[in-house]
Structure formats: structure tokens, C-alpha cells
Design a protein around this motif. Sequence first.
Motif, PDB file in Angstrom:
ATOM      1  N   ILE A  46      -4.015 -74.874 -31.543  1.00 55.64           N
ATOM      2  CA  ILE A  46      -3.460 -73.605 -31.077  1.00 55.64           C
ATOM      3  C   ILE A  46      -2.478 -73.082 -32.124  1.00 55.64           C
ATOM      4  O   ILE A  46      -1.567 -73.793 -32.540  1.00 55.64           O
TER       5      ILE A  46
ATOM      6  N   GLU B 281       0.093 -70.050 -32.304  1.00 53.06           N
ATOM      7  CA  GLU B 281       0.711 -69.046 -31.428  1.00 53.06           C
ATOM      8  C   GLU B 281       2.228 -69.172 -31.526  1.00 53.06           C
ATOM      9  O   GLU B 281       2.775 -70.262 -31.366  1.00 53.06           O
TER      10      GLU B 281
ATOM     11  N   ALA C  89       1.119 -69.673 -25.627  1.00 54.72           N
ATOM     12  CA  ALA C  89       0.473 -70.944 -25.980  1.00 54.72           C
ATOM     13  C   ALA C  89       0.176 -71.760 -24.728  1.00 54.72           C
ATOM     14  O   ALA C  89      -0.866 -72.415 -24.628  1.00 54.72           O
TER      15      ALA C  89
ATOM     16  N   HIS D  63       0.181 -77.549 -31.902  1.00 51.69           N
ATOM     17  CA  HIS D  63       0.544 -76.157 -31.640  1.00 51.69           C
ATOM     18  C   HIS D  63       1.408 -75.690 -32.802  1.00 51.69           C
ATOM     19  O   HIS D  63       2.524 -76.169 -32.997  1.00 51.69           O
TER      20      HIS D  63
END
Length: 252
Positions: free
Chosen positions: A5, A7, A13, A32
Motif C-alpha cells: 500500500i 498512501e 490506507a 505501507h
Amino acid sequence: MKALIIEDENHNAEIIRNHIQKFDSKITIIAHLKSNQEIMEWFKTNNQVDVVFSDIELLDGTVFSSLKENIISCPIIFTTAYNTFYQEAFDTNGIGYLLKPISYNRFAEAMQKFLNLKKQEENHVNWNALAVSLLQNQAKNYKERIVIKNNDGILILNTIEIAAILAESGKCFAIDANGREHAFKATISELVQELNPAAFFQINRGEIININFISKIENYFNDRLAIQIKNHKTRLITSTSATAEFKRWINQ
């Protein structure tokens, strides 16, 4: 399957994370990342994943400044509040373009397309050609008019003339530019998927507003907002869960 991810907003997220887990709890979210700098550093020491979910506007510029370095070779599903980056997405590994706020249904459709394409990898899928086709389809699906049927006949109401849409007692009411209400059959959940997210936003469970008809926004209790629509007497109130995203949306 491994996913990444990209973001810069924790809230967004988390939405993607929840959609991923709902779609397939076996998908592992490896990391992330929030910026181009983090992307560059992460890929220096980590292998490619199966799919990337990437926002476009990050803390330090657009994600395309990283993608032009060709450090990501796997398919990318873009998740963004902007509908102006289709061409840049064509030029990368984009296979999906989801406009915020992202519903689970649209997310699941993009994932199913990805899985269908992944099955064809052994036959040497041309990802770039498929990306252009998929993204072009994403770009032209916005609803342009609503057909209103009443005792006097049929009225065609262009969406650009709709100030707001309200749901009440199982019916929807379109508020036109003059403040008149027009009842029609639809559901808010369907409409929010069909209307252009650059102009329309669902502020609570039963109301969608058109940014071009907002005349005033005031603070409301419990950190919510009261929105005044042109030629409409009643103020519309954002839900607690939608307020933060609405503030980001009007500042695009």
C-alpha cells in the motif's frame, strides 16, 4: 499473494487494508509507504510484490516521480481523489484507477480484473495494452443524466444541474438548480458509484451534494459540518465518519 500500500493518509490506507482483508484474508500486506523517498528506500532492499495499491499525490510529490525510475514492475491499482492522471497511469503498470471515496464493490471489481489477468500471465499478457483498455473504461462511466418519471410525463435532468440528491422513505429526490425536488427510483449506494466524484460527494448515509452548488459551510456540533445548498432552505449535515474526507475533498 503479497500486496503493498502506498498512501500518505492513514485513514485511506486503513480503508484499502480493510477492503483487501474483506476480499481475501490470505493476502499479505507487506508494507505501507507514504512518500516517494520511502518507496525508493523500500525497493532497494525488498523484492517485488504481486500487486501495489497506490495513491497518486504523496507527501513529497506524485508517485510518478518514483514510477518513472521503473522500480515497480508489478501491476498497480491506483487509488486517488483526482481524475486528471489517466495518461500518466497509462504509461506505468496501472491496471485500475479507483477514485476516492472507494467503495468495496468498486475495489472488488478491480481486484477481480487483476486476478483474471494474473491467470493469463503464462500466456505473456501485455499489461500495458490491457491497462489502457481498463483505465479508459474507468474514465467514461459517469452518469450524465437522470430520468424523472411523473404524472406529467418524463423529465430529463442533467447531473450538472443537480445540486443535491436526498434519500427518504425508500425514494430519492434530486434537488435542481432552482431548488425544486424531483422524486425518482434509485439507491444512494448505486448513485454514488455512477456520479463524477470530482463534483459529487456523499456526506452521510442518505445525502449526496454537488460542490458547484454549495453556498456556505459552517461548523456543526460533534465535529460535523452544516452545508447550505443554493436555493435549498434546509442545511445538510455531514456524518462524523465522512467529515474528514469531505474536508480533504473540497480542498482538492
